[in-house]
Write an enzyme that holds these catalytic residues in place. Structure first.
Site, short mmCIF file in Angstrom:
data_model
loop_
_atom_site.label_atom_id
_atom_site.label_comp_id
_atom_site.label_asym_id
_atom_site.label_seq_id
_atom_site.Cartn_x
_atom_site.Cartn_y
_atom_site.Cartn_z
N GLN A 92 0.83 -1.20 0.00
CA GLN A 92 0.00 0.00 0.00
C GLN A 92 0.87 1.26 0.00
O GLN A 92 2.07 1.20 0.29
CB GLN A 92 -0.90 0.01 1.25
CG GLN A 92 -0.12 -0.09 2.56
CD GLN A 92 -0.92 -0.70 3.68
OE1 GLN A 92 -2.15 -0.63 3.70
NE2 GLN A 92 -0.24 -1.32 4.63
N HIS B 207 -8.68 3.64 19.13
CA HIS B 207 -7.86 2.61 19.78
C HIS B 207 -8.40 2.23 21.16
O HIS B 207 -8.39 1.05 21.52
CB HIS B 207 -6.41 3.07 19.86
CG HIS B 207 -5.73 3.11 18.53
ND1 HIS B 207 -5.16 4.25 18.01
CD2 HIS B 207 -5.57 2.15 17.58
CE1 HIS B 207 -4.65 3.98 16.82
NE2 HIS B 207 -4.90 2.72 16.53
N GLU C 298 1.54 -7.81 12.08
CA GLU C 298 1.31 -6.82 11.02
C GLU C 298 1.93 -7.31 9.73
O GLU C 298 3.10 -7.70 9.71
CB GLU C 298 1.91 -5.46 11.43
CG GLU C 298 2.03 -4.45 10.32
CD GLU C 298 0.69 -4.02 9.73
OE1 GLU C 298 0.55 -4.12 8.48
OE2 GLU C 298 -0.20 -3.61 10.50
N ASP D 192 -7.33 -5.05 13.99
CA ASP D 192 -7.22 -3.62 13.72
C ASP D 192 -6.70 -3.48 12.29
O ASP D 192 -5.52 -3.25 12.04
CB ASP D 192 -6.25 -2.98 14.72
CG ASP D 192 -6.07 -1.49 14.49
OD1 ASP D 192 -6.83 -0.91 13.70
OD2 ASP D 192 -5.14 -0.91 15.09
#
Length: 281
Positions: free
Chosen positions: A33, A64, A108, A157
């Site tokens: 991205q 958050h 991640e 998330d």
């Protein structure tokens, strides 16, 4: 001085968000991205991914804190917590505030997001420095499959359900999440805005309902996100948001900017039209 540069995120080519870019800090293309971080005099530092708003320094606590605290306060012993995505570190920052949490694992897929956060978003990246924190770079779907009965709370998330994140909103992933949870276990995921009737945001709830005995939607005000109101799904076979909730634990966690103990019930009262759509599933 030249003309100011502006960030714009259009919604349906009809209206949108416009923010002046006072200083561009990073603008890079990763294998996954386009990542940008810039400064604005009012909002502070801002991160966008593929041109979509991810966070501003001004209102990121809203997101958050509401992603993390309703689940962790609802769990009687949240010792090991996993967050899929969240490379900015904001969810990790909130998780490690809980004294009951012994280990907080972040998975991640895009290391460039973590690098940008460490370099330019110290207010979210502070969570990486906790001795409780563990960071894994890789595909969250594969990570979940490899960890059976390993976590008390799992949070997703992620970006919206498209591209490489689409698999995080489907029943096969939710089945893997359920296997990765200990008993009792809680799963929470952001589920977009309910504002538009032709957007299939309830689909995640329909998919979750195939896997978990209890699915509880809730929402929060996030001014810099499209429509300003965002939803989350709380899912569990054993726990609801209230039956193990200890207001004493919530009262001891001071210094929060958005979450208050009253949100543990109030946030689960959705706007009437959104609630009707979910009841119709």
């Amino acid at each position: 001085m030249g003309e100011p540069r502006w960030y714009r995120e259009l919604v349906r080519d009809a209206y949108g968000l416009t923010i002046r870019i006072d200083r561009m800090l990073v603008e890079t293309q990763s294998p996954f991205q386009k990542i940008a971080v810039f400064e604005n005099a009012v909002l502070g530092r801002v991160m966008t991914l593929d041109g979509a708003m991810m966070l501003t320094e001004r209102d990121e606590p809203n997101y958050h804190e509401m992603l993390v605290h309703p689940a962790i306060f609802a769990h009687p012993q949240p010792r090991r917590v996993l967050v899929i995505g969240g490379g900015d570190g904001g969810a990790l920052r909130e998780i490690v505030k809980h004294p009951e949490v012994e280990e907080a694992v972040l998975c991640e897929i895009d290391p460039a997001v973590i690098e940008a956060a460490r370099a330019h978003l110290p207010f979210t990246a502070e969570g990486f420095a906790s001795p409780k924190a563990r960071v894994h770079v890789g595909d969250g779907v594969e990570f979940i499959r490899a960890h059976k009965a390993s976590f008390d709370v799992i949070l997703v998330d992620s970006t919206d359900p498209k591209g490489f994140a689409e698999g995080l909103f489907r029943a096969p992933f939710y089945e893997d999440v359920k296997r990765a949870l200990r008993t009792p276990g809680i799963f929470v995921q952001q589920t977009e805005s309910p504002w538009y009737e032709d957007v299939d945001w309830p689909r995640a709830y329909a998919e979750l309902g195939k896997i978990f005995a209890g699915v509880y939607p809730y929402g929060a005000a996030i001014p810099m996100y499209p429509t300003g109101y965002w939803t989350f799904a709380f899912a569990s076979d054993q726990l609801d948001p209230w039956n193990q909730y200890d207001p004493g634990r919530a009262a001891r966690l001071t210094g929060l900017k958005y979450y208050a103990p009253e949100h543990q019930r109030a946030a689960f009262a959705l706007p009437a039209a959104a609630a009707r759509r979910l009841k119709a599933l």
